[in-house]
Design an enzyme around this catalytic site. Structure first.
Site: not given
Ligand SMILES: C=C(O[C@H]1C=CC=C(C(=O)O)[C@@H]1O)C(=O)O
Length: 417
Positions: A177, A222, A401
Site C-alpha cells: 500500500k 485522524e 476521492e
Molecule cells: C491521506 C489522507 O487521508 C487518509 C486518512 C483517511 C482516509 C484515507 C484514505 O481512505 O485514503 C487516507 O489514508 C488525506 O486526507 O490527505
C-alpha cells in the site's frame, strides 16, 4: 539549538464562556480545537526548530524536541492542574525527516477549555507579569476575498498516471500500500487570516480537530494519539467513500464502504501497523474487530478507535515517533512506501501528513495527523490531499476521492459558503 530560557508559568481559572477563537489575535495564532474544547495560544516564549536530516526513517526530530521540552525546567504556579494547563507547547513535524519545518513552540499566552472549565496560562521570562496583549481587543477575523486557483506539482491527470504506476508496482509485489498526495494553490489578494478558516472549520467539522501551527491550518479527522496519564487513545482512519445526496444513497454508500474488500484491506494495513508500533511502548492494545463508519460533512471513512496503556518511562513524543508515518499516510511496508512517495509525488509534503498537536509538562497531549489542511504563507495557501492506494485502486476514483478531501479547505477558504 539555543539554551532554553528560564520560564515562569502561571495557570489560573478563567471565568469565561466565550468561543475560544474570540481570544485569538491574527498574528501567528496557535490552536487545537475539538467540539468547543481545546487550546488557543499566541506569542512565543520559547521555540525549537528541528533541522532536516538525510537518514531514512530518522526520528531525531521527535527525540530532540522531547529532550528540549524536558530541559525547559520552568518555575510553575499551576492552579488548574488539568491536561494542557501549566507549561505546554504546540508542535508540528515534517512528514519526511528530509524536510524542514518541524518545530515546538511554547506560547506566551494560552487559553484552554475542557469539560471542567476554562483557564488562562501565561508564560514569560519574568514572574508575575501578564503580557499587555492579553487585554488588547483584537480586530475581527478578515474574510479571504477572491481567490485564484492553480495546480501544484501535478495536474489531476498527471497524478492519476502516478496512481496507475503505484498500482502496477503493488501488483508486481514492490509494496502492499502507498498513500499518494497532490498539491494545489489558492492565491488571495491579501494575507489570509487563519482565524477565519479556523472558525469555518470548527463549525463545519465539529468532530474533527481544527488546528493552526505556524500557518499549517486544517481540520483533521485522524487522532494519532491522545494521552491522559498512562491512557492512550487513537482513531485509525483508512478507507473512504463519498457522502450521498439523499439519506438512502448515503446509507448505501456507507454500507458499500463497510463491505468493500479493497477498503477493508487498506484499513487493515493501518490498524496492523499501529499495533506493531505500539507493542514495545504499551502494555495493552484494544481495537475493534471491525471498523466503524465515521461520517464527516465531505466524506465517510472506515474508523477504528484504539485504546492502549503506556508502559512506564515511555514519553508521548516517543509514541508519536514510533507511530509516524502510519499506513494511513505512508503505506506498507513503511520504508518502501515512503521511498515510493518521494519518487511518485514529485513534491515535498512539508508538514502535511505529519504529527500536529500539543504537549504539556506531564506528558499529556493530543496529536493528530495533519490532513485536510493548507500551509498558509501570506496571501497563498498550499492545499494537499492524498489517498491510500492498494492493488484494487482505480486512478479516476482516487482523483475524485482526493477532490472530496480538498473540499474541506476549499470551502474554508471560500467566503459566503
Ligand atoms: C491521506 C489522507 O487521508 C487518509 C486518512 C483517511 C482516509 C484515507 C484514505 O481512505 O485514503 C487516507 O489514508 C488525506 O486526507 O490527505
Amino acid at each position: 539549538m539555543n539554551a532554553p530560557p528560564q520560564l515562569f508559568v502561571r495557570s489560573v481559572p478563567l471565568p469565561d464562556d466565550r468561543d475560544l477563537l474570540a481570544h485569538l489575535p491574527d498574528d501567528a495564532p496557535l490552536a487545537w480545537l475539538h467540539g468547543g474544547s481545546g487550546l488557543v495560544a499566541w506569542g512565543e516564549a520559547a521555540r525549537v526548530v528541528l533541522p532536516a536530516r538525510t537518514e531514512p526513517g530518522d526520528v531525531q526530530r521527535f527525540t530532540a524536541a522531547a529532550r528540549w521540552f524536558a530541559g525547559l525546567e520552568p518555575q510553575v504556579d499551576d492552579q488548574v492542574r488539568r491536561p494542557g494547563s501549566g507549561l505546554m507547547a504546540f508542535g508540528s513535524f515534517a512528514f519526511d525527516p528530509r524536510s524542514d519545518g518541524s518545530t515546538l513552540v511554547v506560547p506566551r499566552v494560552a487559553v484552554g477549555r475542557d469539560r471542567s472549565g476554562t483557564w488562562l496560562t501565561t508564560i514569560g521570562d519574568q514572574p508575575g507579569r501578564h503580557p499587555a496583549e492579553l487585554l488588547a481587543p483584537h480586530a475581527p477575523p478578515r474574510p479571504v476575498g477572491p481567490l485564484r486557483w492553480t495546480d501544484g506539482a501535478r495536474t489531476a491527470e498527471d497524478w492519476g498516471t502516478q496512481v496507475a504506476t503505484a498500482v502496477r508496482r503493488i501488483r508486481g509485489g514492490a509494496y502492499d500500500k502507498v498513500v499518494l498526495a497532490r498539491d494545489r494553490y489558492a492565491e488571495a489578494e491579501s494575507p489570509i487570516d487563519p482565524r477565519t478558516l479556523l472558525a469555518r472549520l470548527a463549525a463545519d467539522y465539529p468532530t474533527c480537530y481544527a488546528f493552526t501551527v505556524d500557518g499549517l491550518t486544517g481540520a483533521t479527522p485522524e487522532l494519532l494519539i491522545r494521552r491522559e496519564g498512562e491512557d492512550l487513545t487513537s482513531l485509525v482512519l483508512a478507507g473512504t467513500a463519498p457522502r450521498g445526496g439523499t439519506e438512502v444513497e448515503d446509507r448505501r454508500l456507507g454500507q458499500d464502504l463497510a463491505e468493500s474488500a479493497k477498503n477493508a484491506e487498506e484499513h487493515r494495513y493501518a490498524v496492523d501497523s499501529l499495533r506493531d508500533r505500539l507493542a514495545p511502548l504499551c502494555t495493552a492494545f484494544d481495537a475493534p474487530d471491525r471498523p466503524e463508519l465515521l461520517r464527516l460533512a465531505n466524506v465517510q471513512h472506515l474508523a477504528s478507535p484504539v485504546r492502549a496503556t503506556l508502559r512506564p518511562g515511555a514519553s508521548t513524543l516517543d509514541v508519536v515517533a514510533a507511530m509516524h508515518p502510519t499506513a494511513a499516510v505512508g503505506g506498507t511496508p513503511t520504508e518502501a512506501a515512503v521511498e515510493a512517495i518521494r519518487g511518485l509525488e514529485g513534491m515535498d509534503r512539508g508538514r502535511y501528513a505529519g504529527p500536529v498537536g500539543w504537549i504539556d509538562a506531564d506528558g499529556n497531549g493530543e496529536w493528530g495527523i495533519a490532513l485536510r489542511c493548507a500551509q498558509l504563507d501570506g496571501p497563498r495557501a498550499r492545499l494537499i490531499a492524498g489517498c491510500g492506494i492498494v492493488a484494487g485502486s482505480r486512478p479516476e476514483e482516487e482523483i475524485t476521492e482526493a477532490d472530496a478531501k480538498f473540499e474541506v479547505m476549499r470551502a474554508a477558504l471560500t467566503d459566503g459558503e
